[in-house]
Design a protein around this motif. Structure first.
Motif, PDB file in Angstrom:
ATOM      1  N   VAL A 161       2.587  -9.419  -3.402  1.00  0.00           N
ATOM      2  CA  VAL A 161       1.749  -8.134  -4.025  1.00  0.00           C
ATOM      3  C   VAL A 161       3.101  -9.147  -5.426  1.00  0.00           C
ATOM      4  N   THR A 162       5.051  -9.247  -5.340  1.00  0.00           N
ATOM      5  CA  THR A 162       5.150  -9.643  -5.221  1.00  0.00           C
ATOM      6  C   THR A 162       5.253 -10.927  -5.748  1.00  0.00           C
ATOM      7  N   VAL A 163       4.601 -11.646  -5.224  1.00  0.00           N
ATOM      8  CA  VAL A 163       5.002 -13.064  -5.800  1.00  0.00           C
ATOM      9  C   VAL A 163       3.738 -13.646  -6.272  1.00  0.00           C
ATOM     10  N   VAL A 164       3.094 -12.743  -5.774  1.00  0.00           N
ATOM     11  CA  VAL A 164       1.722 -13.280  -6.563  1.00  0.00           C
ATOM     12  C   VAL A 164       1.786 -12.133  -8.241  1.00  0.00           C
TER      13      VAL A 164
ATOM     14  N   ALA B 200      -8.398  -4.476  -9.509  1.00  0.00           N
ATOM     15  CA  ALA B 200      -9.619  -3.670  -8.493  1.00  0.00           C
ATOM     16  C   ALA B 200      -9.905  -4.718  -7.554  1.00  0.00           C
ATOM     17  N   LEU B 201      -9.734  -5.899  -7.842  1.00  0.00           N
ATOM     18  CA  LEU B 201      -9.981  -7.170  -6.921  1.00  0.00           C
ATOM     19  C   LEU B 201      -8.913  -6.790  -5.773  1.00  0.00           C
ATOM     20  N   ASP B 202      -7.424  -6.370  -6.556  1.00  0.00           N
ATOM     21  CA  ASP B 202      -6.110  -6.012  -5.718  1.00  0.00           C
ATOM     22  C   ASP B 202      -6.548  -4.720  -4.312  1.00  0.00           C
ATOM     23  N   VAL B 203      -7.581  -3.738  -4.724  1.00  0.00           N
ATOM     24  CA  VAL B 203      -7.497  -2.991  -4.202  1.00  0.00           C
ATOM     25  C   VAL B 203      -8.090  -3.201  -3.483  1.00  0.00           C
ATOM     26  N   VAL B 204      -9.573  -3.893  -3.057  1.00  0.00           N
ATOM     27  CA  VAL B 204     -10.117  -4.929  -1.818  1.00  0.00           C
ATOM     28  C   VAL B 204      -9.313  -5.592  -1.050  1.00  0.00           C
TER      29      VAL B 204
ATOM     30  N   ILE C  84      -6.329  -5.515  -0.283  1.00  0.00           N
ATOM     31  CA  ILE C  84      -5.106  -4.272  -0.256  1.00  0.00           C
ATOM     32  C   ILE C  84      -5.662  -3.886   0.821  1.00  0.00           C
ATOM     33  N   VAL C  85      -6.322  -2.955   1.327  1.00  0.00           N
ATOM     34  CA  VAL C  85      -7.574  -2.282   1.865  1.00  0.00           C
ATOM     35  C   VAL C  85      -8.274  -3.140   3.149  1.00  0.00           C
ATOM     36  N   GLY C  86      -9.014  -4.373   2.861  1.00  0.00           N
ATOM     37  CA  GLY C  86      -8.981  -4.750   4.287  1.00  0.00           C
ATOM     38  C   GLY C  86      -7.485  -5.670   4.583  1.00  0.00           C
ATOM     39  N   TRP C  87      -6.745  -6.252   4.160  1.00  0.00           N
ATOM     40  CA  TRP C  87      -5.437  -5.867   4.673  1.00  0.00           C
ATOM     41  C   TRP C  87      -5.124  -5.317   5.493  1.00  0.00           C
ATOM     42  N   LEU C  88      -4.932  -4.077   5.487  1.00  0.00           N
ATOM     43  CA  LEU C  88      -4.714  -3.475   5.688  1.00  0.00           C
ATOM     44  C   LEU C  88      -5.140  -2.909   7.381  1.00  0.00           C
TER      45      LEU C  88
END
Length: 295
Positions: free
Chosen positions: A247-250, A259-263, A265-269
């Motif tokens: 997240v910091t690098v991006v 909205a895209l980030d939440v999706v 992040i949830v997918g990554w977890l």
């Protein structure tokens, strides 16, 4: 006092991971501080200030538990101290934005190293083909100390898998030796930051919390080394470190879309959870003699 309590919990969990896996306290602590907006040099200085008492207690605990090889300890700790001091001085002399991006990138890399090691069982450093493996100890310590200072963490991810490759020790001895040597490195790195005056803005309340949690858990973690399920713990720590620093690098490259980030992040977890579950199954099969152990 709630801030101290929260960081005490974080420090305890980080030390539990570090004391049993041989890596995690510095990378986790620096990641959290960096995410809170603390300057890179200050985040690394704060992390190493917290490491001084925690690594001291952890090292003594591992020593008493018979988890430390004194000869290997000296051959990685002294070069590690030299590399750590140099890394601290360098980090305090570069620009804030460049330091933040480089530290986040380095932490992201070590998150990948941890995830690959424990989530997929990959051997990161190949076994030397010829020569006595003892000659690799000093370069391992030097590199580990340098990246530990410049990344706010990294001693464990560099040194622990390296020692598992170039020594014949069982994992608990590698973890104990790495933890004991880390005190010497933390002392040297802290001296380097004092020289560079990065210590002036250290957020002491979080540091106190990290110390309290780490010191309480360190003796317990030393006793549990080699007994807790390494694979799922390491996979989850690596996955979280990757997430936060990605997240910091991006964010440094372009704007984030919530909205895209939440999706993502949830997918990554969910993916990391699945990797941890599969890794746990593989570790249980290894323990029961179904597969050869990776050391």
């Amino acid at each position: 006092m709630w801030l101290v309590a929260v960081f005490a919990l974080a420090g305890g969990l980080a030390q539990l991971v570090d004391g049993t896996l041989g890596m995690g306290f510095g990378v986790t602590s620096a990641t959290v501080l960096l995410a809170l907006g603390v300057a890179p040099a200050t985040a690394s200085a704060a992390t190493h200030a917290a490491k001084l008492p925690t690594t001291f207690v952890s090292g003594i605990s591992h020593w008493r538990a018979g988890n430390v090889d004194k000869a290997v300890l000296l051959r990685v700790a002294v070069p590690g101290a030299i590399g750590g001091f140099a890394g601290a001085v360098i980090l305090t002399s570069i620009s804030l934005e460049a330091a933040k991006s480089s530290m986040a990138g380095l932490l992201l890399f070590f998150g990948l190293v941890i995830l690959a090691r424990f989530g997929f069982g990959f051997r990161i450093i190949p076994t030397p083909k010829s020569g006595h493996t003892a000659r690799w100890l000093s370069p391992i310590g030097l590199l580990g100390g340098f990246v530990d200072a410049t990344g706010g963490g990294g001693w464990g991810p560099v040194v622990t898998p390296s020692l598992m490759t170039v020594t014949t020790h069982e994992p608990r001895r590698v973890v104990g030796t790495t933890n004991a040597a880390e005190f010497v490195v933390a002392l040297s790195v802290s001296t380097g930051f004092i020289t560079g005056a990065a210590h002036q803005d250290i957020p002491w309340l979080p540091v106190i919390g990290l110390v309290i949690g780490g010191v309480i858990v360190a003796p317990v973690a030393a006793r549990l080394a080699g007994r807790l399920p390494h694979a799922p713990m390491g996979a989850m720590v690596g996955g979280l470190v990757i997430l936060v620093n990605a997240v910091t690098v991006v964010g440094a490259i372009g704007d984030l879309h919530i909205a895209l980030d939440v999706v993502l992040i949830v997918g990554w977890l969910a993916l990391v959870g699945r990797i941890a579950w599969v890794a746990w199954g593989r570790e249980r099969r290894t323990a029961s003699g179904g597969e050869p152990a990776l050391v």
